[in-house]
Write a protein that holds these residues in place. Structure first.
Motif, PDB file in Angstrom:
ATOM      1  N   PRO A  19       0.815  -1.230   0.000  1.00 43.47           N
ATOM      2  CA  PRO A  19       0.000   0.000   0.000  1.00 43.47           C
ATOM      3  C   PRO A  19       0.846   1.277   0.000  1.00 43.47           C
ATOM      4  CG  PRO A  19      -0.806  -1.525   1.653  1.00 43.47           C
ATOM      5  CD  PRO A  19       0.478  -2.081   1.148  1.00 43.47           C
ATOM      6  N   VAL A  20       1.952   1.262   0.707  1.00 40.96           N
ATOM      7  CA  VAL A  20       2.824   2.443   0.747  1.00 40.96           C
ATOM      8  C   VAL A  20       3.409   2.713  -0.638  1.00 40.96           C
ATOM      9  CG1 VAL A  20       4.939   3.386   1.741  1.00 40.96           C
ATOM     10  CG2 VAL A  20       3.357   2.090   3.179  1.00 40.96           C
ATOM     11  N   LEU A  21       3.897   1.671  -1.284  1.00 42.05           N
ATOM     12  CA  LEU A  21       4.458   1.839  -2.624  1.00 42.05           C
ATOM     13  C   LEU A  21       3.390   2.239  -3.626  1.00 42.05           C
ATOM     14  CD1 LEU A  21       6.971  -1.125  -2.731  1.00 42.05           C
ATOM     15  CD2 LEU A  21       7.489   1.303  -2.597  1.00 42.05           C
ATOM     16  N   ALA A  22       2.176   1.741  -3.459  1.00 40.09           N
ATOM     17  CA  ALA A  22       1.086   2.126  -4.361  1.00 40.09           C
ATOM     18  C   ALA A  22       0.784   3.622  -4.232  1.00 40.09           C
ATOM     19  CB  ALA A  22      -0.161   1.304  -4.061  1.00 40.09           C
ATOM     20  N   VAL A  23       0.796   4.136  -3.018  1.00 38.49           N
ATOM     21  CA  VAL A  23       0.560   5.569  -2.813  1.00 38.49           C
ATOM     22  C   VAL A  23       1.681   6.385  -3.448  1.00 38.49           C
ATOM     23  CG1 VAL A  23       0.487   7.378  -1.041  1.00 38.49           C
ATOM     24  CG2 VAL A  23      -0.848   5.283  -0.757  1.00 38.49           C
ATOM     25  N   VAL A  24       2.917   5.930  -3.310  1.00 40.64           N
ATOM     26  CA  VAL A  24       4.050   6.650  -3.896  1.00 40.64           C
ATOM     27  C   VAL A  24       3.937   6.665  -5.417  1.00 40.64           C
ATOM     28  CG1 VAL A  24       6.546   6.551  -4.244  1.00 40.64           C
ATOM     29  CG2 VAL A  24       5.592   6.244  -1.966  1.00 40.64           C
ATOM     30  N   VAL A  25       3.608   5.533  -6.007  1.00 40.57           N
ATOM     31  CA  VAL A  25       3.481   5.469  -7.466  1.00 40.57           C
ATOM     32  C   VAL A  25       2.305   6.329  -7.934  1.00 40.57           C
ATOM     33  CG1 VAL A  25       2.967   3.922  -9.389  1.00 40.57           C
ATOM     34  CG2 VAL A  25       4.648   3.260  -7.682  1.00 40.57           C
ATOM     35  N   LEU A  26       1.183   6.256  -7.228  1.00 42.00           N
ATOM     36  CA  LEU A  26       0.037   7.086  -7.610  1.00 42.00           C
ATOM     37  C   LEU A  26       0.332   8.580  -7.464  1.00 42.00           C
ATOM     38  CD1 LEU A  26      -2.943   5.034  -6.155  1.00 42.00           C
ATOM     39  CD2 LEU A  26      -2.343   5.379  -8.557  1.00 42.00           C
ATOM     40  N   ALA A  27       1.161   8.926  -6.501  1.00 44.50           N
ATOM     41  CA  ALA A  27       1.521  10.333  -6.328  1.00 44.50           C
ATOM     42  C   ALA A  27       2.404  10.837  -7.467  1.00 44.50           C
ATOM     43  CB  ALA A  27       2.231  10.528  -4.996  1.00 44.50           C
ATOM     44  N   THR A  28       3.120   9.940  -8.127  1.00 47.27           N
ATOM     45  CA  THR A  28       3.989  10.359  -9.225  1.00 47.27           C
ATOM     46  C   THR A  28       3.296  10.313 -10.582  1.00 47.27           C
ATOM     47  OG1 THR A  28       4.877   8.140  -9.470  1.00 47.27           O
ATOM     48  CG2 THR A  28       6.095   9.660  -8.057  1.00 47.27           C
ATOM     49  N   VAL A  29       2.061   9.826 -10.650  1.00 45.14           N
ATOM     50  CA  VAL A  29       1.352   9.753 -11.929  1.00 45.14           C
ATOM     51  C   VAL A  29       1.209  11.130 -12.589  1.00 45.14           C
ATOM     52  CG1 VAL A  29      -0.889   9.227 -12.982  1.00 45.14           C
ATOM     53  CG2 VAL A  29       0.200   7.569 -11.485  1.00 45.14           C
ATOM     54  N   PRO A  30       0.837  12.177 -11.874  1.00 45.84           N
ATOM     55  CA  PRO A  30       0.773  13.491 -12.540  1.00 45.84           C
ATOM     56  C   PRO A  30       2.122  13.916 -13.134  1.00 45.84           C
ATOM     57  CG  PRO A  30      -0.364  13.591 -10.445  1.00 45.84           C
ATOM     58  CD  PRO A  30       0.328  12.260 -10.503  1.00 45.84           C
ATOM     59  N   ALA A  31       3.187  13.644 -12.414  1.00 45.40           N
ATOM     60  CA  ALA A  31       4.508  13.992 -12.946  1.00 45.40           C
ATOM     61  C   ALA A  31       4.826  13.170 -14.191  1.00 45.40           C
ATOM     62  CB  ALA A  31       5.578  13.761 -11.884  1.00 45.40           C
ATOM     63  N   LEU A  32       4.440  11.910 -14.178  1.00 50.33           N
ATOM     64  CA  LEU A  32       4.688  11.053 -15.346  1.00 50.33           C
ATOM     65  C   LEU A  32       3.862  11.499 -16.548  1.00 50.33           C
ATOM     66  CD1 LEU A  32       4.811   7.555 -13.619  1.00 50.33           C
ATOM     67  CD2 LEU A  32       6.740   8.910 -14.444  1.00 50.33           C
TER      68      LEU A  32
END
Length: 86
Positions: A25-38
């Motif tokens: 879950p922690v890694l999922a939040v980190v990846v989802l937080a970077t989606v706008p940047a991607l």
């Protein structure tokens, strides 16, 4: 038997499962937080380089966490020898 002698034997095989279950879950939040940047970075100057850097960082983090959660194969073989198995 005390808890200290039962814990390594019981929790040893579950270590990887518990770490992955707690950190997913922690890694999922980190990846989802970077989606706008991607989504935005490829359109900026040097953005593709930044996207590759972000993805390499995520890949390195996941591989370190997973490799760190694996049981030590040398210690496992030594424990089997102590119990009389080869």
């Amino acid at each position: 038997m005390t808890v200290l002698t039962l814990a390594p034997r019981t929790l040893g095989p579950l270590q990887r499962v518990l770490l992955v279950a707690l950190l997913t879950p922690v890694l999922a939040v980190v990846v989802l937080a970077t989606v706008p940047a991607l989504l935005v970075l490829p359109f900026l100057r040097d953005g593709d380089r930044r996207v590759v850097s972000l993805l390499r960082t995520h890949t390195a983090t996941v591989s370190v966490l997973l490799s760190g959660s694996r049981p030590d194969p040398v210690a496992a073989r030594a424990a089997q020898r102590r119990r009389g198995r080869s």
